[in-house]
Design an enzyme around this catalytic site. Sequence first.
Site, mmCIF file in Angstrom:
data_model
loop_
_atom_site.group_PDB
_atom_site.id
_atom_site.type_symbol
_atom_site.label_atom_id
_atom_site.label_comp_id
_atom_site.label_asym_id
_atom_site.label_seq_id
_atom_site.Cartn_x
_atom_site.Cartn_y
_atom_site.Cartn_z
ATOM 1 N N ASP A 1 31.876 35.049 8.007
ATOM 2 C CA ASP A 1 32.000 36.244 8.835
ATOM 3 C C ASP A 1 32.457 35.888 10.252
ATOM 4 O O ASP A 1 33.355 36.521 10.812
ATOM 5 C CB ASP A 1 30.664 36.993 8.878
ATOM 6 N N ASP B 1 27.725 38.040 -8.260
ATOM 7 C CA ASP B 1 27.854 36.618 -8.602
ATOM 8 C C ASP B 1 26.588 36.090 -9.272
ATOM 9 O O ASP B 1 26.359 34.870 -9.302
ATOM 10 C CB ASP B 1 28.133 35.793 -7.345
#
Length: 599
Positions: free
Chosen positions: A355, A202
């Site tokens: 997460d 990214d």
Amino acid sequence: MRNVFPAVIYLAATTAACEVTSAAASSLTLGPLLRQLTYSRPPSSILLRPSTAISITSALAAKCARVIGLSVSDTLELFFHSAGAALPEQFFAVWSLVRTKALAPVLMVLVAACLFMSVMLMVEVTSMATVSLAVKLLRCRPEKRYKWEPIKADEETGSLAYPMVLVQIPMYNEKEVYKLSIGAVCALTWPQDRIIIQVLDDSTDPAIKDLVALECKIWASKGANITYEVRDNRKGYKAGALKKGMEYTYVQQCEFVAIFDADFRPGSDFLMRTIPYLVSNSHIALVQARWEFVNYSECLMTRIQRISLDYHFKVEQEAGSSTFAFFGFNGTAGVWRIPAIEEAGGWKDRTTVEDMDLAVRAGLKGWKFLYVGDIKVKSELPCTFKAYRHQQHRWTCGAANLFRKVALDILIAKNVSIWKKFHVLYSFFFVRKIITHIVTFLFYSVVVPASVLVPEVKIPLWGVMYIPTSITLLNALRNPRFIHIMPFWVLFENVMSLHRIKATLIGLLETGNVNEWVVTEKLGEAPKANPENSKPEATSTKFRDRINFTELGFAVYLLFCASYDVVYGNNYYYIYLYLQAFAFIAIGFGYAGASGSKS
């Protein structure tokens, strides 16, 4: 012993000087004292008997300390009396009324609340420590609790005996570490036709993107099955990148996915040691490895971070894995079963702890998690205070915000027992992610100092002394190598609690920069490869960029309370308050972390 004599003579002279200084505060006739100082000599017994010299040395040292303490106390008392004399008499009458009628009742409520939260935290810490120690002493290794068989190829199946594995490496302008992570993943011991390495870049810097793409081509030319994937936006940050990575058609052939952040370097046997747990136990969704830190000796701040993270893995993750087979995924150095991810709803970017979000949703579906502490993956700790503060804001704010979003889902979940619901909702979220940060800051940095100014409020010794000491000792029990820096750990964590409680409130109330995502700065091996990079950069010309005003403000508050306690108090809070104030001052002036990184 001959070196004792000069020290004794020096200490005797110092003590006499201290007495002169103390006497000067109350008398202007210094002649007799000066004459006594000029003609005084050490006792002859000092020169004849070493044992007597040592005992006299101790007595003189104690006397000197007492004189200095009295001088400081007298000075502070003079300051407070002088300041009080400058105020009108009506001020003290108003202050006494406000203190007894308004401040004291509020402070009593806060003390009671903090004591209750402290007990909650103590029970939680003790229970986790008990489980962790039991696992260690009884040697309840994961391979004893779960089936584990090494994967072996035979003549018939060949490499088909190995399941297809996807390895994801999310990146964002990782110029310093991209080679290390890609190289470590490409060196994993696994058949090349049964692994797909996916670099999810990214990066917004075109030069860095070109470097990462070139590195992928180099490894592809060596036979690695590696793909380089980019997006045209950064929507969802890391969660968005991982979600996009799972949408490619070639991922459908994979059974498991291993995830490594850009600064993580797994050992070559990582898949060989983790995948068998997933293959042999169909109810396990996640195998989490432990982090190992390559730069923990960089500075005192990195050593303190290691203490906290070692406790997190050795105690929190081990206890969660051994009791309810649930813990929060650490976002890296773990292997997931892809069907479990899909059943849980895939990656979501609704918080900055994607997460933990995935782990909670998968856990509520009935999946089990396994922590294997013997498998360690090298990583890097943030070594500047600015980078560490951003990281802690993201972790703390995200966890509090996730608690706000999933609390109801946990209560109505049908695939888990009521005890597991209680564990996730109360222990995992409420106590560890909310109460810990609130009580650490509110009690030790606000309420205890304020109680010095309001004598009507009394805090029991067990709350202000025994509980925090016990919690510190339980932390030190699993970190015996670093017991000598535990006092610094306590002071630093109390300073960080200022930022963590702010992040907690932002997450709970969902205000401000609740979804702020600042990528943690990494250095890789740059300082080792080029020593010039380890030199501190030129100091910023802006005063505000070099000073942390919030920390300095609390330092002033603590110094005032400590000094007030010295003069008017009847306890020893000022010892802790002075130490904590100096910690706030050190961090307030930027003396935290290494100076060789880019801030």
